[in-house]
Design a protein around this motif. Structure first.
Motif, PDB file in Angstrom:
ATOM      1  N   SER A 247       0.828  -1.203   0.000  1.00 43.64           N
ATOM      2  CA  SER A 247       0.000   0.000   0.000  1.00 43.64           C
ATOM      3  C   SER A 247       0.865   1.257   0.000  1.00 43.64           C
ATOM      4  O   SER A 247       1.894   1.301   0.660  1.00 43.64           O
ATOM      5  N   ASP A 248       0.424   2.260  -0.751  1.00 44.37           N
ATOM      6  CA  ASP A 248       1.134   3.548  -0.795  1.00 44.37           C
ATOM      7  C   ASP A 248       1.444   4.078   0.598  1.00 44.37           C
ATOM      8  O   ASP A 248       2.524   4.614   0.850  1.00 44.37           O
ATOM      9  N   ALA A 249       0.467   3.936   1.488  1.00 45.42           N
ATOM     10  CA  ALA A 249       0.567   4.570   2.802  1.00 45.42           C
ATOM     11  C   ALA A 249       1.717   4.011   3.628  1.00 45.42           C
ATOM     12  O   ALA A 249       2.172   4.644   4.565  1.00 45.42           O
ATOM     13  N   LEU A 250       2.181   2.804   3.297  1.00 44.22           N
ATOM     14  CA  LEU A 250       3.241   2.185   4.092  1.00 44.22           C
ATOM     15  C   LEU A 250       4.617   2.415   3.488  1.00 44.22           C
ATOM     16  O   LEU A 250       5.619   1.994   4.045  1.00 44.22           O
TER      17      LEU A 250
ATOM     18  N   ALA B 241      -8.181  -0.002  -7.262  1.00 43.18           N
ATOM     19  CA  ALA B 241      -7.369   0.828  -6.366  1.00 43.18           C
ATOM     20  C   ALA B 241      -6.620  -0.047  -5.375  1.00 43.18           C
ATOM     21  O   ALA B 241      -6.474   0.279  -4.206  1.00 43.18           O
TER      22      ALA B 241
ATOM     23  N   GLY C 213      -3.838  -1.032  -3.545  1.00 44.84           N
ATOM     24  CA  GLY C 213      -2.499  -0.587  -3.177  1.00 44.84           C
ATOM     25  C   GLY C 213      -2.232   0.864  -3.524  1.00 44.84           C
ATOM     26  O   GLY C 213      -1.906   1.647  -2.662  1.00 44.84           O
ATOM     27  N   GLY C 214      -2.380   1.223  -4.777  1.00 47.32           N
ATOM     28  CA  GLY C 214      -2.105   2.605  -5.150  1.00 47.32           C
ATOM     29  C   GLY C 214      -1.047   2.697  -6.223  1.00 47.32           C
ATOM     30  O   GLY C 214      -0.467   1.691  -6.623  1.00 47.32           O
TER      31      GLY C 214
ATOM     32  N   SER D 184       5.767   1.811   9.418  1.00 42.05           N
ATOM     33  CA  SER D 184       5.151   0.918  10.394  1.00 42.05           C
ATOM     34  C   SER D 184       6.155   0.652  11.510  1.00 42.05           C
ATOM     35  O   SER D 184       7.358   0.667  11.307  1.00 42.05           O
ATOM     36  N   GLU D 185       5.649   0.400  12.698  1.00 39.63           N
ATOM     37  CA  GLU D 185       6.522   0.119  13.835  1.00 39.63           C
ATOM     38  C   GLU D 185       6.862  -1.365  13.923  1.00 39.63           C
ATOM     39  O   GLU D 185       7.608  -1.780  14.796  1.00 39.63           O
ATOM     40  N   LEU D 186       6.260  -2.176  13.069  1.00 36.79           N
ATOM     41  CA  LEU D 186       6.459  -3.615  13.171  1.00 36.79           C
ATOM     42  C   LEU D 186       7.941  -3.969  13.088  1.00 36.79           C
ATOM     43  O   LEU D 186       8.619  -3.580  12.142  1.00 36.79           O
TER      44      LEU D 186
ATOM     45  N   LYS E 230     -15.674   2.977  -1.189  1.00 36.40           N
ATOM     46  CA  LYS E 230     -14.503   2.326  -1.772  1.00 36.40           C
ATOM     47  C   LYS E 230     -13.333   2.329  -0.785  1.00 36.40           C
ATOM     48  O   LYS E 230     -12.644   1.327  -0.604  1.00 36.40           O
TER      49      LYS E 230
ATOM     50  N   LEU F 261     -11.372  -0.888   0.928  1.00 37.25           N
ATOM     51  CA  LEU F 261      -9.969  -1.131   0.590  1.00 37.25           C
ATOM     52  C   LEU F 261      -9.012  -1.010   1.772  1.00 37.25           C
ATOM     53  O   LEU F 261      -7.848  -1.368   1.659  1.00 37.25           O
TER      54      LEU F 261
ATOM     55  N   PHE G 153      -5.722  -3.742   4.499  1.00 34.36           N
ATOM     56  CA  PHE G 153      -4.280  -4.020   4.555  1.00 34.36           C
ATOM     57  C   PHE G 153      -3.538  -2.925   5.330  1.00 34.36           C
ATOM     58  O   PHE G 153      -2.780  -3.224   6.264  1.00 34.36           O
ATOM     59  N   ALA G 154      -3.776  -1.666   4.968  1.00 33.29           N
ATOM     60  CA  ALA G 154      -3.117  -0.560   5.673  1.00 33.29           C
ATOM     61  C   ALA G 154      -3.503  -0.576   7.152  1.00 33.29           C
ATOM     62  O   ALA G 154      -2.676  -0.345   8.035  1.00 33.29           O
TER      63      ALA G 154
ATOM     64  N   ILE H 255      -1.676  -3.469   9.112  1.00 30.42           N
ATOM     65  CA  ILE H 255      -0.267  -3.192   9.401  1.00 30.42           C
ATOM     66  C   ILE H 255      -0.170  -1.998  10.355  1.00 30.42           C
ATOM     67  O   ILE H 255       0.596  -2.007  11.314  1.00 30.42           O
ATOM     68  N   GLY H 256      -0.968  -0.977  10.081  1.00 29.35           N
ATOM     69  CA  GLY H 256      -0.862   0.268  10.846  1.00 29.35           C
ATOM     70  C   GLY H 256      -1.277   0.128  12.297  1.00 29.35           C
ATOM     71  O   GLY H 256      -0.729   0.786  13.179  1.00 29.35           O
TER      72      GLY H 256
ATOM     73  N   PHE I  40      -0.656  -1.859  14.469  1.00 29.35           N
ATOM     74  CA  PHE I  40       0.374  -2.280  15.421  1.00 29.35           C
ATOM     75  C   PHE I  40       1.149  -1.092  15.977  1.00 29.35           C
ATOM     76  O   PHE I  40       1.748  -1.193  17.036  1.00 29.35           O
ATOM     77  N   ASN I  41       1.138   0.021  15.256  1.00 29.56           N
ATOM     78  CA  ASN I  41       1.913   1.175  15.722  1.00 29.56           C
ATOM     79  C   ASN I  41       1.510   1.647  17.110  1.00 29.56           C
ATOM     80  O   ASN I  41       2.370   1.844  17.962  1.00 29.56           O
TER      81      ASN I  41
ATOM     82  N   ILE J  55      -0.665   7.009   8.704  1.00 27.44           N
ATOM     83  CA  ILE J  55      -0.780   5.946   7.695  1.00 27.44           C
ATOM     84  C   ILE J  55      -2.182   5.932   7.104  1.00 27.44           C
ATOM     85  O   ILE J  55      -2.366   5.862   5.884  1.00 27.44           O
TER      86      ILE J  55
ATOM     87  N   LYS K 277      -2.730   8.937   4.863  1.00 26.06           N
ATOM     88  CA  LYS K 277      -2.008   8.769   3.602  1.00 26.06           C
ATOM     89  C   LYS K 277      -2.718   7.761   2.720  1.00 26.06           C
ATOM     90  O   LYS K 277      -2.816   7.935   1.499  1.00 26.06           O
ATOM     91  N   PHE K 278      -3.221   6.695   3.349  1.00 32.17           N
ATOM     92  CA  PHE K 278      -3.964   5.693   2.587  1.00 32.17           C
ATOM     93  C   PHE K 278      -5.175   6.340   1.902  1.00 32.17           C
ATOM     94  O   PHE K 278      -5.400   6.158   0.706  1.00 32.17           O
TER      95      PHE K 278
ATOM     96  N   THR L  40      -3.945   8.826  -1.015  1.00 30.55           N
ATOM     97  CA  THR L  40      -3.375   8.229  -2.224  1.00 30.55           C
ATOM     98  C   THR L  40      -4.401   7.347  -2.935  1.00 30.55           C
ATOM     99  O   THR L  40      -4.480   7.342  -4.157  1.00 30.55           O
ATOM    100  N   THR L  41      -5.194   6.595  -2.157  1.00 29.15           N
ATOM    101  CA  THR L  41      -6.168   5.706  -2.785  1.00 29.15           C
ATOM    102  C   THR L  41      -7.252   6.505  -3.496  1.00 29.15           C
ATOM    103  O   THR L  41      -7.635   6.170  -4.618  1.00 29.15           O
TER     104      THR L  41
END
Lengths: 336, 265
Positions: free
Chosen positions: A4-7, A100, A102-103, A169-171, B77, B81, B84-85, B88-89, B91-92, B118, B121-122, B125-126
């Motif tokens: 994803s773009d955001a990451l 859309a 991922g981006g 990401s903090e992962l 939409k 979507l 995924f973001a 992952i996000g 966890f921050n 995050i 931004k998602f 951009t999306t």
């Protein structure tokens, strides 16, 4: 596992764009020089086939969940690596736009993770050597499963690395990989079995199709130059990653802090200061965006400046909204 | 049913692109470049930035309004979507609990800030990518890519994929529906059933590709992409690109929003 773009950070996103664009340019040039013209519609329509087949879900036995085809390896085996790669890259691009997924910046990463690995690594280095020239059904299936697993493992690890290097990401690298790799082991197994099933079906029903496609695809036979190109691109990405790590202490140092020194207050403080100064550096071009003395909260952040930013944004957005309204009305009049 | 939904979503988005508004009339090259600049501007913000990202919403907002793309559609939409973001996000906030800012007596940790960043931004951009395709017919995007030095062979692949996804998804849908009508068990497709279904679809696709090639030859295919309308950048296209770029630079590099906010305060 669409990225994803955001990451992504711009550096990581741009390097993968460069890598994917390079692979596309290389494949196009090579095919344009020596391709059978009949391949042209075949590749595109096969891309559309993968797109359609991806939308059909099937049940994965014993799990109660459902899966779908990935298709990169299938296209590489049937069309050859270059044509297969272009077809899967086209599919990913259409998906990036229509779903859309991922981006646009992440498109480079996705083409890399889901296209380059199956077509230029898994197919020539795993599938080909295991399957040989005229494989039996079982041997072909084994080769396909191995290739699918390797391709997806590399793709999954790339997602982990791209996320980690981007520092959004903090992962922690290790635990993220520990989740991604086993999950994609299962996905790779399913992908391999399904790919083997589809190719087996086609060979059983219409063996001449595969023979003819392989004949047409022969022009796209794999060469060592691709490995060279991939190595260069990887270096590029690695270099960008190292650069990000040194330029952007906020991503890396926090993870270092977490791994290494959590107990010592003294070192903790200095890290906090370094981060604060890094933040200050990042914000320094914004007038009057000041950082509070970062003693108590570690990394200080001026709430007043943030409020000013939010207020200013609202004003700007309202202005844009009005402008949009005006442009829309003008269009309406022009229409009438 | 899921397939049908995906198919109609695809068709709906495609139909939006054939509207006729100021946004739709812009040269696709200008829109592609502006969208890429926008995405780069968004992701270039550091990980804890939230408030500075807000003014960038002007770009998708204006495209949406001028292009008459329903806001509810874009919002729905984004919701579909986001997993995924989000996955992952999320966890921050768990991994980074150090307080970073204090707003009205409540301390907000760096983790929540980076998570918000995050997600913002998602969304930015999306929606920008979505609005690009909602205001530009796909063939126009392909033509623009061709003019922007993307290899012709690859552009033709994009055209073929776009032209035939609708045909092939319909074909796949018919096959799934036919099986469902004749089946006595529930809906789920077993793996072995999927492979033969996909195999049949593949054979039909192969035969279709041969017919397509015959048709191309019959229509005197010469390797060139011919269109009725040549792309040309008009003054308004240049103006759009220049204004968007200027706005992005002002917001990203000079923090214009904060300046305006301070002036207003």
């Amino acid at each position: 596992m669409h990225m994803s773009d955001a990451l992504l950070s711009p550096e990581v996103g741009a390097s993968l764009w460069a890598g994917a664009a390079g692979a596309i340019a290389l494949s196009s040039r090579r095919l344009a020089r020596q391709m059978d013209e009949r391949m042209l519609p075949l590749m595109g329509v096969m891309g559309a086939f993968v797109f359609a087949a991806q939308m059909v879900n099937f049940a994965i036995p014993g799990t109660g969940s459902s899966g779908h085809l990935g298709g990169g390896l299938l296209l590489a085996v049937l069309l050859g690596p270059y044509a297969g790669f272009l077809a899967i890259a086209a599919v990913l691009m259409v998906q990036a736009l229509f779903f859309a997924d991922g981006g646009l910046l992440a498109l480079g990463a996705n083409v890399w993770n889901l296209g380059v690995y199956p077509c230029f690594i898994a197919y020539p280095l795993i599938y080909k050597p295991i399957a040989g020239s005229a494989p039996s059904g079982a041997r072909r299936a084994f080769a396909l499963i191995a290739a699918a697993i390797v391709g997806l493992q590399m793709g999954a690890f790339s997602v982990v690395m791209q996320t980690y290097l981007s520092g959004r990401s903090e992962l922690p690298l290790g635990s993220f990989a520990l989740v991604m790799q086993p999950v994609h082991l299962a996905i790779g197994l399913v992908e391999g079995i399904v790919t083997a099933g589809v190719i087996g079906f086609i060979i059983r029903e219409r063996p001449e199709i595969v023979a003819r496609m392989n004949g047409a695809a022969a022009a796209g036979a794999w060469s060592g130059r691709v490995i060279g190109a991939i190595a260069i691109a990887t270096l590029l990405i690695g270099g960008a990653g190292a650069w990000v790590a040194s330029e952007r202490p906020d991503g890396l140092e926090w993870s270092i802090e977490k791994v290494a020194g959590s107990g010592e207050i003294g070192s903790h403080d200095s890290i906090a200061h370094r981060i604060a100064s890094a933040l200050q550096g990042a914000l320094s071009f914004m007038p009057d965006y000041s950082l509070k003395g970062s003693t108590k909260q570690g990394r200080g952040f001026d709430a007043g400046a943030s409020m000013a930013g939010i207020l200013g944004s609202l004003i700007l957005l309202v202005a844009a909204f009005c402008l949009g309204l005006a442009l829309r009305r003008r269009k309406g009049k022009a229409g009438r | 049913m899921e397939m049908e939904r995906g198919y109609y979503a695809l068709g709906y988005l495609d139909s939006l692109a054939y509207n006729d508004t100021l946004a739709h009339r812009l040269d696709p090259r200008a829109k592609i470049i502006a969208t890429l600049l926008f995405v780069i501007a968004v992701v270039s913000y550091p990980k804890h930035e939230v408030s500075a990202l807000l003014p960038l919403a002007f770009y998708p907002m204006m495209l949406m309004m001028v292009g008459e793309v329903p806001a509810r559609y874009v919002a729905r939409k984004l919701l579909v979507l986001c997993p995924f973001a989000l996955m992952i996000g999320i966890f921050n906030p768990l991994l980074d609990r150090q307080p970073m800012i204090e707003a009205m007596g409540i301390a907000i940790s760096g983790g929540w800030l980076s998570f918000a960043s995050i997600m913002l931004k998602f969304a930015l951009t999306t929606s920008a990518a979505l609005l690009l395709i909602a205001t530009t017919p796909f063939p126009a995007i392909c033509e623009a890519l061709d003019r922007l030095f993307v290899p012709r062979l690859f552009v033709m692949q994009l055209m073929f994929v776009y032209r035939y996804i609708f045909v092939l998804i319909e074909e796949a849908m018919r096959m799934v529906r036919a099986r469902r009508l004749r089946g006595f068990r529930g809906e789920g497709l077993a793996m072995s059933e999927f492979t033969s279904l996909a195999g049949v679809l593949f054979i039909r696709t192969y035969e279709r590709a041969e017919r397509v090639y015959q048709a191309m030859l019959a229509r005197n295919y010469s390797g060139a992409m011919s269109t009725l309308r040549e792309l040309s950048m008009s003054a308004s296209d240049w103006a759009f690109l220049a204004i968007t770029t200027a706005a992005l630079v002002l917001i990203r590099a000079y923090g214009i929003a904060a300046v305006i906010g301070r002036a207003a305060l």
